[in-house]
Enzyme design. Structure first.
Site, short mmCIF file in Angstrom:
data_model
loop_
_atom_site.label_atom_id
_atom_site.label_comp_id
_atom_site.label_asym_id
_atom_site.label_seq_id
_atom_site.Cartn_x
_atom_site.Cartn_y
_atom_site.Cartn_z
CB SER A 138 -21.17 62.30 39.63
OG SER A 138 -21.90 61.53 40.54
CE1 TYR A 152 -14.98 60.41 45.93
CE2 TYR A 152 -16.25 58.48 45.29
CZ TYR A 152 -15.46 59.56 44.95
OH TYR A 152 -15.15 59.78 43.62
CE LYS A 156 -16.93 62.81 43.80
NZ LYS A 156 -16.42 63.92 42.96
N1 LIG Z 1 -10.46 57.60 39.71
C1 LIG Z 1 -11.67 57.06 39.69
O1 LIG Z 1 -11.83 55.83 39.54
C2 LIG Z 1 -12.88 57.93 39.82
C3 LIG Z 1 -14.15 57.33 39.66
C4 LIG Z 1 -15.29 58.12 39.75
C5 LIG Z 1 -15.15 59.48 40.00
N2 LIG Z 1 -13.92 60.03 40.17
C6 LIG Z 1 -13.84 61.47 40.39
O2 LIG Z 1 -12.99 62.04 39.40
C7 LIG Z 1 -12.46 63.27 39.92
C8 LIG Z 1 -10.97 63.30 39.68
O3 LIG Z 1 -10.37 62.28 40.44
P1 LIG Z 1 -9.01 61.57 40.00
O4 LIG Z 1 -9.26 60.13 40.15
O5 LIG Z 1 -8.55 62.14 38.73
O6 LIG Z 1 -8.06 62.01 41.22
P2 LIG Z 1 -6.50 62.38 41.29
O7 LIG Z 1 -5.74 61.80 40.15
O8 LIG Z 1 -6.08 62.03 42.67
O9 LIG Z 1 -6.49 63.96 41.10
C9 LIG Z 1 -7.13 64.80 42.02
C10 LIG Z 1 -6.78 66.23 41.71
O10 LIG Z 1 -7.45 67.11 42.61
C11 LIG Z 1 -6.50 67.91 43.33
N3 LIG Z 1 -7.10 68.21 44.63
C12 LIG Z 1 -7.45 67.33 45.59
N4 LIG Z 1 -7.99 67.98 46.64
C13 LIG Z 1 -7.98 69.30 46.33
C14 LIG Z 1 -8.41 70.45 46.99
N5 LIG Z 1 -8.94 70.41 48.23
N6 LIG Z 1 -8.26 71.66 46.39
C15 LIG Z 1 -7.73 71.73 45.13
N7 LIG Z 1 -7.32 70.65 44.44
C16 LIG Z 1 -7.43 69.45 45.04
C17 LIG Z 1 -5.23 67.06 43.32
O11 LIG Z 1 -4.03 67.79 43.51
P3 LIG Z 1 -3.44 68.12 45.00
O12 LIG Z 1 -3.46 66.84 45.76
O13 LIG Z 1 -2.09 68.68 44.74
O14 LIG Z 1 -4.40 69.13 45.55
C18 LIG Z 1 -5.30 66.53 41.89
O15 LIG Z 1 -4.91 67.53 40.96
C19 LIG Z 1 -12.88 63.34 41.38
O16 LIG Z 1 -14.02 64.15 41.50
C20 LIG Z 1 -13.23 61.90 41.70
O17 LIG Z 1 -14.14 61.82 42.76
C21 LIG Z 1 -12.78 59.29 40.08
#
Ligand SMILES: NC(=O)c1ccc[n+]([C@@H]2O[C@H](COP(=O)([O-])OP(=O)(O)OC[C@H]3O[C@@H](n4cnc5c(N)ncnc54)[C@H](OP(=O)(O)O)[C@@H]3O)[C@@H](O)[C@H]2O)c1
Length: 232
Positions: A138, A152, A156
Site C-alpha cells: 500500500s 495513484y 491503493k
Molecule cells: N518508493 C516509495 O516511496 C513508495 C512508498 C509507498 C509505497 N510504495 C509502493 O512500493 C511498491 C514498490 O515500489 P518501488 O518504489 O520499489 O518501485 P520501483 O523501484 O520502481 O520498482 C518497481 C518494480 O515493479 C516492476 N513493475 C512495474 N510495473 C510492472 C508491471 N506492470 N508488471 C510487472 N512488474 C512491474 C518494475 O520493473 P519493470 O519496470 O521492469 O517492470 C520494478 O521491478 C509499489 O507498490 C509502490 O506503490 C513505494
C-alpha cells in the site's frame, strides 16, 4: 522450503524483499517487465542457496500471471503472494485536473485488477499451504490526501479495501496491506523528480515485512515504520 511469489521484484522494494526472504530460506518466483534487470536480480539471489525462478512479464497479462503461479507450483506451492508491482498513473504525478484518464486506468489495472487476478489464480495453492499469506503493498497516499497523489492514491485505497475484504473472506489466510513508507526508489523519483530529500532505502523496511511473516498477526493494514518500532 516455503515459496513466495513477488511481483515487481527486479529493483526497489521488491528486490529488497526477495533478498530478505531468500536470506530466510524462501524459494522465490519473481517478475518484472524488463527481462535483463530481472535476470540480474535473480542471479544475485543464487548466493543464498535458495531456488529462484524469474518470469519476465507484465502483471496485467493473464497468461503471465498463470505462468507465475505455475512456476510456484513447480517449486512446491504458494505460501506467500506479494503484490508489489505498481503504476503511478502519471510520471511525474499531476493534479487531478490534469490526470490523463488512461493513466488512471493503467494504475487501476496494474495496482488493483492485476493484483486481485493474481490472488484469484493463486488462491487454491495459498489455501492448501496451511500458512498462506497475501501482502499487498500500500502507500500512505491511500489514506491521506496529498496534492497530485489522487489517482495513484485512489488505486491503493481500492487495493487496501480488496485486501481487507479478502482477509474477512479467507480466515484461513493472513492478508496484510502494508504501507512501506517513503523509500528512495525509481518509482519515487519518477513520481516527484524535484524532491531530492533523503529517504530510507527499501532494504531498511524489509524487517517489518519479515516481522509479519514471523509473528503472523491478524489480517489487516500495517505500517512498516510502526512495525519497525515494535508497534502495528
Ligand atoms: N518508493 C516509495 O516511496 C513508495 C512508498 C509507498 C509505497 N510504495 C509502493 O512500493 C511498491 C514498490 O515500489 P518501488 O518504489 O520499489 O518501485 P520501483 O523501484 O520502481 O520498482 C518497481 C518494480 O515493479 C516492476 N513493475 C512495474 N510495473 C510492472 C508491471 N506492470 N508488471 C510487472 N512488474 C512491474 C518494475 O520493473 P519493470 O519496470 O521492469 O517492470 C520494478 O521491478 C509499489 O507498490 C509502490 O506503490 C513505494
Amino acid at each position: 522450503m516455503p515459496v513466495a511469489i513477488i511481483t515487481g521484484a527486479s529493483k526497489g522494494l521488491g528486490r529488497a524483499l526477495a533478498e530478505g526472504l531468500a536470506a530466510h530460506g524462501w524459494d522465490l518466483v519473481l517478475d518484472a517487465r524488463t527481462p535483463e534487470v530481472l535476470q540480474e536480480t535473480a542471479a544475485g539471489l543464487l548466493a543464498y542457496g535458495t531456488r529462484v525462478t524469474a518470469v519476465p512479464g507484465d502483471v496485467t497479462d493473464a497468461r503471465h500471471r498463470s505462468e507465475l503461479v505455475a512456476a510456484a507450483w513447480k517449486l512446491g506451492g504458494v505460501d506467500l503472494l506479494v503484490s508489489n508491482a505498481s503504476a503511478l498513473g502519471a510520471e511525474p504525478l499531476v493534479r487531478l485536473d490534469a490526470l490523463p484518464l488512461e493513466g488512471l486506468r493503467r494504475a487501476l489495472e496494474v495496482n488493483v485488477i492485476a493484483a486481485l487476478a493474481l490472488v484469484q489464480e493463486a488462491l487454491p495453492l495459498l489455501r492448501a499451504s496451511g500458512t498462506g499469506a497475501v501482502i499487498t503493498v500500500s502507500s500512505d497516499a491511500a489514506a491521506e490526501a496529498y496534492e497530485t497523489w489522487g489517482g495513484y492514491g485512489a488505486s491503493k485505497a481500492a487495493l487496501d479495501h480488496l485486501a481487507a475484504v479478502l482477509g474477512e473472506e479467507e480466515p484461513g489466510l493472513r492478508v496484510w496491506a502494508v504501507d512501506p513508507g517513503d523509500m528512495a526508489t525509481d518509482l519515487y523519483a519518477a513520481a516527484v523528480p524535484d524532491d531530492d530529500d533523503p529517504r530510507p532505502t527499501p532494504a531498511s523496511v524489509v524487517p517489518a515485512f519479515l516481522r509479519l511473516l514471523d509473528e503472523r498477526p491478524a489480517s489487516g493494514r500495517y505500517g512498516a515504520p510502526s512495525l519497525l518500532e515494535g508497534g502495528r
